[in-house]
Enzyme design. Structure first.
Site, PDB file in Angstrom:
ATOM      1  N   ALA A 158       0.857  -1.187   0.000  1.00  0.00           N
ATOM      2  CA  ALA A 158       0.000   0.000   0.000  1.00  0.00           C
ATOM      3  C   ALA A 158       0.892   1.235   0.000  1.00  0.00           C
ATOM      4  O   ALA A 158       2.109   1.134   0.201  1.00  0.00           O
ATOM      5  CB  ALA A 158      -0.910  -0.005   1.220  1.00  0.00           C
ATOM      6  N   LYS A 159       0.324   2.370  -0.245  1.00  0.00           N
ATOM      7  CA  LYS A 159       1.071   3.629  -0.155  1.00  0.00           C
ATOM      8  C   LYS A 159       0.057   4.754  -0.072  1.00  0.00           C
ATOM      9  O   LYS A 159      -1.068   4.615  -0.560  1.00  0.00           O
ATOM     10  CB  LYS A 159       1.947   3.826  -1.409  1.00  0.00           C
ATOM     11  CG  LYS A 159       3.110   4.768  -1.196  1.00  0.00           C
ATOM     12  CD  LYS A 159       4.336   4.052  -0.657  1.00  0.00           C
ATOM     13  CE  LYS A 159       5.472   5.008  -0.380  1.00  0.00           C
ATOM     14  NZ  LYS A 159       6.705   4.279  -0.034  1.00  0.00           N
ATOM     15  N   GLY A 160       0.477   5.866   0.508  1.00  0.00           N
ATOM     16  CA  GLY A 160      -0.414   7.010   0.587  1.00  0.00           C
ATOM     17  C   GLY A 160       0.363   8.284   0.391  1.00  0.00           C
ATOM     18  O   GLY A 160       1.600   8.266   0.311  1.00  0.00           O
TER      19      GLY A 160
END
Ligand code: NAD
Length: 423
Positions: free
Chosen positions: A111-113
């Site tokens: 995931a990444k944000g």
């Protein structure tokens, strides 16, 4: 081309990732039937983050959280605050986390944000308001069993502390395991700050032994003397290698007898860079790439090893401390020249590995000593490097392709065994 019509055409990180996946597909045999799973994110959330600025005005920022793949466990990946953040970049970064966690065999997906913002232009109070509102907006898709953010470019342990506090407030109790990279007194892990540099050294040491390159007496050039580069440098010198070249954003320095790293660290702390260090001579930045060394550690930025530089490099081993420092075409040149590259997805995975340890410690509310953490980190890094090396040998491919084969096999096997719902 992907069929994701919402991908920003102007940015190519996602396309680079798709090309890497296409390159691995021929090695995956029957698992290639499931490869489309990796060519789209499982979930991508775009959020509006409005905050009241210190002057009373209201500003809106665009934030993202992308969960690329959750087949092997909760999402894991950093949060980036940078003016260039867009959906395309966050998608690509989340996908690379899927690969990295799988290469290390950590029980996580990718995931990444991020938020499109220049954090240096905000006051501390504005940064806190931004972080708390962003955490609330993505709050329904994160959690210790769902998706666990961490620091990345432009974010740090303090920001993770605010994220943990905001999420905990929404749950009505303290949830330390929702983010990693927190301050140690808030459930952070010892050894986290030095973990990536340590992993660079450990993977480098393992591969050096396989190519008959003794670390003792080896000459090493390091680009970047931050968290990653400085820790790797100290560990190389601790094993009797000589760090002869260091480059950062303030210049390039050289000392044929080996640079005194303690003195350099003091200089960098006082002057914010290696430039002007009295214990070495200053050389032209481009000369870094023709240095007479055995090992080069790019630990600063992406896109550093171009075709032109690859043609002139004298080192035998490149350790990718940074993410994406080598252009694919430059790697082809390095392969032709017999120069071995330890790819980012394994070389710099020490950080996410200790993030995993942080999450485990938070879950158990039982904390380990730094010695135990380093011991466990070394064990996982050595095993991962061995797996990648053996996969490269059995497929007659580069270490990068091998890392992708290993990761894709693990992810797609999980996908296949879980089945497609509804059947
Ligand atoms: P840092 O901010 O602590 O250090 C960055 C270093 O790069 C500094 O020494 C800086 O002077 C140097 N630098 C910046 N611009 C430069 C330029 N134009 N030329 C030469 N040097 C330049 O960052 P870090 O945490 O050490 O991370 C370094 C790299 O490793 C980044 O690409 C990061 O994404 C990657 N990485 C970091 C971690 C981690 O746990 N810190 C994990 C995985 C990957």
């Amino acid at each position: 081309m992907s069929d994701l019509s919402y991908v920003n055409e102007h940015s190519d990180a996602w396309q680079t990732y798709l090309a890497q996946i296409d390159r691995v597909a021929p090695y995956l045999e029957h698992l290639a039937d499931y490869i489309d799973t990796l060519k789209r994110p499982k979930r991508a959330l775009i959020v509006d983050v409005p905050i009241v600025m210190d002057d009373g005005s209201i500003q809106h920022f665009e934030g993202y959280r992308v969960q690329h793949n959750l087949s092997r466990g909760p999402g894991k990946g950093g949060v980036r605050y940078h003016p260039n953040v867009d959906l395309n970049e966050v998608m690509a970064l989340s996908a690379w986390m899927t690969i990295k966690t799988a290469v290390l065999n950590l029980p996580f997906g990718g995931a990444k944000g991020g938020i499109r913002v220049d954090p240096r232009k905000l006051s501390t109070r504005e940064l806190e308001r931004l972080t708390r509102r962003y955490t609330t907006e993505i709050g329904h898709i994160i959690g210790p069993q769902k998706d666990i953010p961490a620091p990345d470019v432009g974010t740090n342990a303090n920001i993770m502390g605010w994220m943990m506090d905001t999420y905990s407030t929404s749950q009505g109790h303290t949830v330390t395991g929702v983010v990693t990279g927190k301050p140690v007194h808030l459930g952070g892990s010892l050894g986290r700050v030095k973990a990536t540099g340590r992993g660079v050294f450990v993977t480098g040491r393992e591969v050096a032994a396989k190519i008959n390159l003794p670390i003792e007496g080896a000459k090493v050039a390091i680009q970047g003397f931050g968290n990653v580069g400085s820790e790797a440098a100290f560990l190389f010198v601790g094993s009797k290698a000589k760090v002869t070249h260091v480059q950062d954003h303030t210049g390039t320095i050289f000392n044929a007898d080996g640079i005194d790293l303690e003195a350099l660290r003091d200089h960098v702390n006082a002057n914010q860079g290696v430039g002007g260090f009295a214990g070495a001579q200053s050389i032209a930045d481009e000369d870094f790439w023709t240095a007479e060394v055995d090992i080069i550690v790019p630990a600063a930025l992406e896109g550093q090893i171009t075709v032109e530089r690859a043609q002139k490099l004298k080192a035998k081993l490149i350790l990718e401390g940074a993410n994406g420092p080598t252009y694919p075409k430059a790697e082809d040149v390095l392969v032709e020249r017999g120069i071995v590259v330890v790819p980012d997805v394994v070389c710099n995975a020490g950080g996410v590995t200790v993030s995993y340890f942080e999450w485990v410690q938070d879950m158990a509310s039982y904390f380990w000593s730094e010695e135990e953490i380093n011991e466990r980190l070394d064990k996982l890094m050595v095993q991962a490097m061995e797996d990648v090396w053996n996969t490269a040998n059995s497929n007659a491919c580069t270490l990068r392709t091998a890392a992708y084969i290993l990761a894709c096999e693990r992810i797609l096997k999980a996908r296949k065994e879980r089945g497609i719902f509804p059947g």
